[in-house]
Design a protein around this motif. Structure first.
Motif, PDB file in Angstrom:
ATOM      1  N   ARG A   1      47.485  42.281  23.854  1.00 42.34           N
ATOM      2  CA  ARG A   1      46.402  41.914  23.570  1.00 42.34           C
ATOM      3  C   ARG A   1      45.505  42.742  23.947  1.00 42.34           C
ATOM      4  NH1 ARG A   1      48.227  35.729  26.915  1.00 42.34           N
ATOM      5  NH2 ARG A   1      46.354  35.181  26.469  1.00 42.34           N
TER       6      ARG A   1
ATOM      7  N   LYS B   1      48.429  54.684  29.059  1.00 43.09           N
ATOM      8  CA  LYS B   1      48.182  54.021  30.066  1.00 43.09           C
ATOM      9  C   LYS B   1      48.925  52.107  29.135  1.00 43.09           C
ATOM     10  CE  LYS B   1      44.282  51.782  31.437  1.00 43.09           C
ATOM     11  NZ  LYS B   1      42.483  51.633  31.894  1.00 43.09           N
TER      12      LYS B   1
ATOM     13  N   TYR C   1      51.540  58.979  38.242  1.00 49.16           N
ATOM     14  CA  TYR C   1      50.483  57.958  38.411  1.00 49.16           C
ATOM     15  C   TYR C   1      51.440  56.648  37.143  1.00 49.16           C
ATOM     16  CZ  TYR C   1      47.624  56.349  33.664  1.00 49.16           C
ATOM     17  OH  TYR C   1      47.099  55.551  32.952  1.00 49.16           O
TER      18      TYR C   1
ATOM     19  N   TRP D   1      49.153  47.766  38.293  1.00 49.74           N
ATOM     20  CA  TRP D   1      49.359  46.368  37.655  1.00 49.74           C
ATOM     21  C   TRP D   1      50.042  45.202  38.261  1.00 49.74           C
ATOM     22  CZ3 TRP D   1      46.866  45.126  33.690  1.00 49.74           C
ATOM     23  CH2 TRP D   1      47.346  44.558  32.381  1.00 49.74           C
TER      24      TRP D   1
ATOM     25  N   ALA E   1      46.878  44.406  40.135  1.00 51.35           N
ATOM     26  CA  ALA E   1      45.878  43.901  38.743  1.00 51.35           C
ATOM     27  C   ALA E   1      45.926  42.474  38.502  1.00 51.35           C
ATOM     28  CB  ALA E   1      45.466  44.072  37.945  1.00 51.35           C
TER      29      ALA E   1
ATOM     30  N   ALA F   1      44.058  38.938  39.205  1.00 55.18           N
ATOM     31  CA  ALA F   1      43.482  38.249  37.658  1.00 55.18           C
ATOM     32  C   ALA F   1      43.925  36.842  37.959  1.00 55.18           C
ATOM     33  CB  ALA F   1      44.381  38.820  36.707  1.00 55.18           C
TER      34      ALA F   1
ATOM     35  N   LEU G   1      41.596  33.133  38.196  1.00 54.69           N
ATOM     36  CA  LEU G   1      41.683  32.015  37.463  1.00 54.69           C
ATOM     37  C   LEU G   1      41.131  30.625  37.582  1.00 54.69           C
ATOM     38  CD1 LEU G   1      44.058  32.592  34.527  1.00 54.69           C
ATOM     39  CD2 LEU G   1      41.195  32.814  34.577  1.00 54.69           C
TER      40      LEU G   1
ATOM     41  N   TRP H   1      42.989  34.049  30.462  1.00 55.27           N
ATOM     42  CA  TRP H   1      43.949  34.959  31.025  1.00 55.27           C
ATOM     43  C   TRP H   1      43.827  36.780  29.878  1.00 55.27           C
ATOM     44  CZ3 TRP H   1      46.648  36.390  35.041  1.00 55.27           C
ATOM     45  CH2 TRP H   1      47.970  37.695  34.828  1.00 55.27           C
ATOM     46  N   GLY H   2      43.571  36.187  28.783  1.00 53.90           N
ATOM     47  CA  GLY H   2      43.281  36.730  28.183  1.00 53.90           C
ATOM     48  C   GLY H   2      42.269  38.128  28.677  1.00 53.90           C
TER      49      GLY H   2
ATOM     50  N   ALA I   1      41.351  38.210  31.681  1.00 50.88           N
ATOM     51  CA  ALA I   1      41.252  38.900  32.851  1.00 50.88           C
ATOM     52  C   ALA I   1      42.396  40.262  32.662  1.00 50.88           C
ATOM     53  CB  ALA I   1      42.221  37.652  34.170  1.00 50.88           C
ATOM     54  N   LEU I   2      43.603  40.340  31.524  1.00 50.55           N
ATOM     55  CA  LEU I   2      43.863  41.504  31.296  1.00 50.55           C
ATOM     56  C   LEU I   2      43.542  42.136  30.832  1.00 50.55           C
ATOM     57  CD1 LEU I   2      47.972  39.566  28.979  1.00 50.55           C
ATOM     58  CD2 LEU I   2      47.230  40.290  31.994  1.00 50.55           C
ATOM     59  N   LYS I   3      42.532  42.009  29.738  1.00 50.11           N
ATOM     60  CA  LYS I   3      42.033  43.117  29.142  1.00 50.11           C
ATOM     61  C   LYS I   3      41.258  43.834  30.645  1.00 50.11           C
ATOM     62  CE  LYS I   3      40.183  43.678  25.157  1.00 50.11           C
ATOM     63  NZ  LYS I   3      41.042  45.036  24.706  1.00 50.11           N
TER      64      LYS I   3
ATOM     65  N   ALA J   1      41.869  43.616  33.574  1.00 46.33           N
ATOM     66  CA  ALA J   1      42.249  44.716  34.532  1.00 46.33           C
ATOM     67  C   ALA J   1      43.447  45.634  34.457  1.00 46.33           C
ATOM     68  CB  ALA J   1      43.662  43.883  34.561  1.00 46.33           C
ATOM     69  N   PHE J   2      43.057  45.343  32.589  1.00 45.68           N
ATOM     70  CA  PHE J   2      43.779  46.613  32.092  1.00 45.68           C
ATOM     71  C   PHE J   2      42.751  48.020  31.476  1.00 45.68           C
ATOM     72  CE2 PHE J   2      43.692  49.395  28.228  1.00 45.68           C
ATOM     73  CZ  PHE J   2      45.189  50.256  28.038  1.00 45.68           C
ATOM     74  N   ASP J   3      41.119  47.235  31.623  1.00 44.28           N
ATOM     75  CA  ASP J   3      40.459  48.721  31.579  1.00 44.28           C
ATOM     76  C   ASP J   3      40.054  48.946  33.130  1.00 44.28           C
ATOM     77  OD1 ASP J   3      40.196  48.057  29.248  1.00 44.28           O
ATOM     78  OD2 ASP J   3      38.803  46.750  29.426  1.00 44.28           O
ATOM     79  N   GLN J   4      40.257  48.448  34.070  1.00 44.66           N
ATOM     80  CA  GLN J   4      40.067  48.541  35.400  1.00 44.66           C
ATOM     81  C   GLN J   4      40.804  50.014  36.232  1.00 44.66           C
ATOM     82  OE1 GLN J   4      39.056  45.326  38.301  1.00 44.66           O
ATOM     83  NE2 GLN J   4      37.469  44.328  36.628  1.00 44.66           N
ATOM     84  N   LEU J   5      41.963  49.578  35.868  1.00 46.49           N
ATOM     85  CA  LEU J   5      43.332  50.971  35.846  1.00 46.49           C
ATOM     86  C   LEU J   5      43.033  52.277  35.846  1.00 46.49           C
ATOM     87  CD1 LEU J   5      46.818  48.682  35.354  1.00 46.49           C
ATOM     88  CD2 LEU J   5      45.424  49.507  37.939  1.00 46.49           C
ATOM     89  N   PRO J   6      43.002  53.365  36.340  1.00 48.92           N
ATOM     90  CA  PRO J   6      42.421  54.357  36.085  1.00 48.92           C
ATOM     91  C   PRO J   6      43.540  54.924  34.406  1.00 48.92           C
ATOM     92  CG  PRO J   6      44.302  54.729  37.878  1.00 48.92           C
ATOM     93  CD  PRO J   6      44.216  52.835  37.558  1.00 48.92           C
TER      94      PRO J   6
END
Lengths: 237, 237
Positions: free
Chosen positions: A156, A169, A213, A221, A224, A228, A232, B221-222, B224-226, B228-233
């Motif tokens: 994803r 990451k 890190y 995660w 998150a 997330a 939903l 969910w796809g 939301a995962l993306k 969540a992933f972007d928001q992590l440092p």
């Protein structure tokens, strides 16, 4: 993992022969010749097999009289993959043919990636039978060993355009999901980034379980995902 | 999955004998006697084995002269689990003993959950060998079949206090991760919710790939995962 910028590799360091026999070994190996080639191998499976394969590949480099095909002289990454595959098959056959039956199989799998001057970076997955497949834009990354837990996030979030920082990451999140679910995978993690056309290691690091890190990604995660999930809409009867 | 409110079950409906031989079968079965017992079985593994086990369990109910131990008469869920386990072991042994070797094994696994008047709802995982384990507050849910892809989200989002609506969302997300990664698991999904002390089915539904809620969860969910992933440092070199 293949990126537009180059290649990135990550491996854990745990090996086990049962839950009461756990050790730490590096499973990431490099072969380099300045300005000409940079090759990385990742190993999964039977440790005796993978160590033997690496030793044979290194020994061949060191004994000039008996060189034959060498990973340092192969003219292309395809030839490198073939050499690793042939060596792997030989090692497995040698152990299997002597009539001993081990509880575990002698099988192992490799990922081979790198670049040789004159062509693009390439990435291969080598099977225990010695044959192999190459990554493409459709399937731009490979996993070996305990692959399933960490796969959904790869499917994803992967993007060939992503930065090194985002790619690391992603790999850490994928490994973290696996580590949380399966005792046979454990920290520290070895990682290596190869910048296209550099023919040298750009960055290599070992990430321990106390790495700040890693801890921030692992905890972040989890939170998150929870948030997330909460955001939903719930099912309605 | 065990919740404070009761039990909830979900299964896919795909079976395969190779990628060119895919069929749809229900793998969720119930046995009920009003105001006295409600039992649900989920099956994974060899379809001939699981169908045979279910037939034997049903036949035993239907032939009063040859009843012996019956799932409808067993005095406790523990006895029900033992009966399912014994039947499963017998079926596997019968097929294995005749000297034929199948490419695939005859193995199968069951989840058995339910409640019999006088005790709490209980949940068991039955192994092909006929033995079984019971869920507890430490491990309040079981997965059988293709378990790994969908496990990380279960580990992170499960909460015994969660509502039926959130629990269904969680199970759908877990199945969606598996369906996206593995061809052997496919929609539609069967689901059943059992409210504690009701001794009847609270809700049963079949969720198809066109179900609007499933689609909203799968796509949501796809994304939301993306995000969540972007928001992590990102990693910093």
């Amino acid at each position: 993992m293949q990126l537009n910028n180059g290649l990135i590799f990550m491996s854990d360091t745990r090996t086990n022969a049962g839950v009461d026999n756990i050790s730490q070994f590096c499973k990431l190996f490099t072969f380099e010749k300045k300005n000409e080639r940079f090759i990385t191998l990742l190993a999964a499976g039977n440790l005796a097999t993978t160590q033997s394969v690496i030793s044979l590949l290194e020994e061949r480099n060191k004994a000039p009289t008996d060189r034959g095909p060498s990973i340092m002289e192969a003219p292309s990454m395809f030839q490198v993959a073939r050499l690793v595959g042939d060596t792997l098959r030989e090692v497995i056959q040698r152990n299997s043919d002597v009539g001993q039956k081990a509880d575990a199989t002698f099988h192992a799998t490799f990922i081979v990636g790198g670049q040789i001057d004159g062509s693009e970076p390439r990435l291969f997955l080598i099977y225990p039978e010695g044959n192999f497949i190459e990554a493409s834009t459709d399937t731009p990354y490979f996993q070996i060993g305990e692959t399933k837990y960490g796969r959904p996030i790869m499917l994803r979030a992967y993007d060939a355009e992503m930065s090194w920082e985002a790619a690391i990451k992603l790999l850490l999140i994928s490994f973290d999901s696996t580590v949380k679910a399966n005792l046979s995978v454990g920290l520290p993690l070895d990682m290596l980034a190869y910048q296209k056309d550099s023919f040298e290691c750009m960055y290599r690091d070992r990430i321990t379980s106390e790495d700040p890190y890693f801890l921030s990604v692992s905890n972040g995660w989890g939170e998150a995902l929870k948030s997330a999930f909460d955001q939903l809409p719930d099912f309605k009867f």
